[in-house]
Write a protein that holds these residues in place. Structure first.
Motif: not given
Length: 294
Positions: A124-125, A228-229, A233-234, A262-263
Motif C-alpha cells: 500500500a505504501l 513501520a514509521p 501514510d496509508v 487514518p481510515q
C-alpha cells in the motif's frame, strides 16, 4: 517455525478440507505457488511468518462466492521457491506486485495475517495504485521486538544459532517445536489435532525453510526503518481484525495500529488467537465480506 531439507514434488492439490488445484506463476524468475478460486473483485490473501496457504483454507469457498480469491505461498515459504535472497521487505513486496502482473491484475484488495499484513502495508505504501483496500489480521506492528509478548517467539527472533545447527536440531525436536508454536498462535488447543500437526510438519519438511526464515528475521530492522514509521501514510480504507486472545501481539497492539492508520476501523474477534481467520472463520469471513461491499 523451522525445518530440514527434504525436497519433494509440487503436489497437484491443496490439502485442505476440500481439494483445490495448486497453480504456479513465474515471478522475477522464481516459482510462486498459489490458489485461484472464484470470480469477481480480486482478493489476495497473504500468510504470516513460517506459514503457508493452508492458514486460509476456510476462506476459499465462502469468499469465492463473491470474489476471486488468490492465495499464494510467499516466496521462501510453503510450495513456492526458496531462492538465495536476503528476503528484504521490498523483495516480498515486489514478488506480490510481480504476481499481480503475471495474473493481469491492475489492482486488488490485500488481506494479510501477521507478517502478511506487513507485506500488505508495504504494498500500500510502495504501490498505492495497485491496492484497492486493506484487511489486516493481527498484523505486523511497529517496534516488533518490543511489542512481542510471547517468550517463545522472542527466543525465535533473538536466537543467534547458525542455520546448520538449526537444521540439525530440527531433525530431533522439530515436531515438538511445531506443536509448541501452533499452541502459541492458536487459542483453542483442541484445534491442534494430529492431522493439523502432521500437515504442519509436512509443510516444514518439504524443503529447507531455515534459511528464508532466518533471513526474514534478520531483515526485520529494515521493516522498522522503511515502513513501520509510515503507517500514517496509508490512506486506503482499512479493516483491522484482531484475535482477543492473541499471545503474540495483544489486542492493544491492534488498537495502536488503528490509531495510526487514518481510515482504519478495528474489530476484536472473540475466542481467537493469532490466526483468527483459521480459528473463527465464520466470524472473520462475515466481517471481510461486509467490509468489501460496494
Amino acid at each position: 517455525m523451522s525445518g530440514c531439507a527434504t525436497p519433494s514434488e509440487l503436489p497437484r492439490w491443496f490439502d485442505g478440507f476440500q481439494r483445490f488445484p495448486i497453480r504456479t506463476a513465474s515471478v522475477n524468475g522464481h516459482r510462486i505457488a498459489y490458489l485461484d478460486e472464484g470470480q469477481g473483485p480480486p482478493l489476495i490473501l497473504l500468510h504470516g511468518y513460517g506459514g503457508s496457504m493452508w492458514q486460509w483454507e476456510y476462506q476459499q469457498i465462502p469468499l469465492a462466492r463473491q470474489f476471486r480469491v488468490i492465495t499464494p505461498d510467499l516466496i521462501g515459504s510453503g510450495l513456492s521457491d526458496k531462492p538465495a535472497l536476503d528476503y528484504r521487505p521490498e523483495e516480498l513486496i515486489e514478488s506480490i506486485r510481480g504476481l499481480m502482473d503475471a495474473l493481469g491484475l491492475p489492482t486488488a484488495t490485500l488481506i494479510g495475517n501477521s507478517m502478511g499484513g506487513g507485506v500488505a502495508i508495504g504494498m500500500a505504501l510502495t504501490h498505492p495504485d495497485r491496492v484497492s483496500r486493506l484487511v489486516l489480521i493481527d498484523s505486523l506492528p511497529d517496534h516488533v521486538r518490543e511489542r512481542l509478548a510471547s517468550p517463545l517467539m522472542q527466543r525465535a527472533l533473538n536466537t543467534s544459532v547458525p542455520a546448520w545447527l538449526a537444521r540439525f536440531g530440527a531433525l530431533f525436536v522439530g515436531n515438538r517445536t511445531m506443536e509448541a508454536v501452533l499452541k502459541e498462535i492458536i487459542y483453542d488447543h483442541t484445534l491442534v489435532t494430529p492431522a493439523v500437526l502432521d500437515r504442519s510438519n509436512r509443510n516444514r519438511q518439504r524443503e529447507d525453510m531455515i534459511t528464508p526464515l532466518m533471513s526474514l528475521r534478520d531483515s526485520l530492522p529494515l521493516w522498522e526503518q522503511q515502513f513501520a514509521p509510515r503507517f500514517k501514510d496509508v490512506h486506503h480504507s482499512t479493516l483491522i481484525l484482531w484475535g482477543e486472545q492473541d499471545r503474540l501481539f495483544p489486542p492493544q497492539v491492534g488498537r495502536d495500529l488503528q490509531a495510526t492508520i487514518p481510515q482504519a476501523r478495528l474489530i476484536i474477534i472473540p475466542d481467537a488467537g493469532h490466526i483468527p481467520q483459521w480459528e473463527q472463520p465464520h466470524v472473520v469471513n462475515r466481517h471481510i465480506t461486509e467490509f468489501l461491499q460496494p
